[in-house]
Design a protein around this motif. Sequence first.
Motif: not given
Length: 386
Positions: A151, A160-161, A189, A206-207
């Motif tokens: 991140a 977080f993208r 994300s 996270h995803f």
Amino acid sequence: MREKSALIKKFLKGTLSKRERDQLKNWVLRDKDNLEEFKNRIRAFSKDMPPSQFDEKKAKDKFLTVIGRKHHNKGISKMIMRYAAIFAGLVLVSYGVYFFTRPVDIPTLSSDTVIRTEQDGVTITLGDGTQQMVPENGHRLLTDEEGKAVAKIDGKSLDFRDFDAHPQAFDALHTIYVPYGQTFSITLSEGSKVWLNSGSTLKFPHFFAPSAQRKVFLMGEGFFDVAKDAERPFIVRAENVDVEVLGTRFNVSAYGTESNITTTLVEGSVNVFKESKPEDKVLLYPNHQAAFAKEKGTFALKKVNTKLYTSWMENKLVIDHLSFQEILDRLERSYNVTIINTVDDLNAERYMGEFENETLDTILHTIAASTPFTFVREGGIITISE
């Protein structure tokens, strides 16, 4: 004393109402003898429980770090400040006792999963177990235990993208804690953005797995601007309440010290329901609020001015027919203090007003101008008296 004994029993069982919490808080912090009695009851309670269910040292550590700050005063002031921390998160602690004995329901949030540190900083625990402070006003990359960037830190925000992660990233959950006196924002994300108020915790992957619900877990207060995705509903779980959306903007307040879990819709539409009864969905429209009463287990709907419930994002305190105790609760979170009210008559008052970037002293003096009281500050403790 019989009444106080009953309150302590309810505290240890985690069944105190908000009004009872305030009564117990004021009694315990009134003098040294009351404080000692309360400590003795906690010790006795811990000895009566099986070791697997109650760890006295662990519980004490939670008590002393529940507001995430150090105390340096000496003598009785130090002792009072230490145990005042118990009450800053009283219901969170009660939840902690409850979570020792309840059936496990993973994933969820309890006082066990809230990160507590001795520093006044935002803390994140990554899904791989890496725990670190997020530097205030920092501009760098956040890395995992292998040194891989996950991140971007940009001031008081995390993004977080556009970052890869472990293959387990669909399952591993990150947990971020925002202490009293601060706010913070996160861009998830898939593009959804979350603003977290003081004393809040968010747990998120996270995803988000393809073709699955996007689910996060909130304790405290957050404003959500959800990226639209018709194939994957976005769900915020706050205690035992779920808020389900496809893409919209709304605020959720779910502090342990409050009697209601409120969802306030700014635009779009959301479904709100008890986690155990997803078939009983309540549809919410813009400028409306759904308040879930924890004790009754019921929802109440009403039309509201959304500004009152989102002003915290602009560092504003908007008071609209709030009780004195409700105001104190908000001030404690926003200014990272513990406030003891010894004037019971003030609890019957209701207030209106708006403050922007004002000091705590200015706010209290302004309120005192309409309903006279005095207050004394000793470190992080403020005592209100006649």
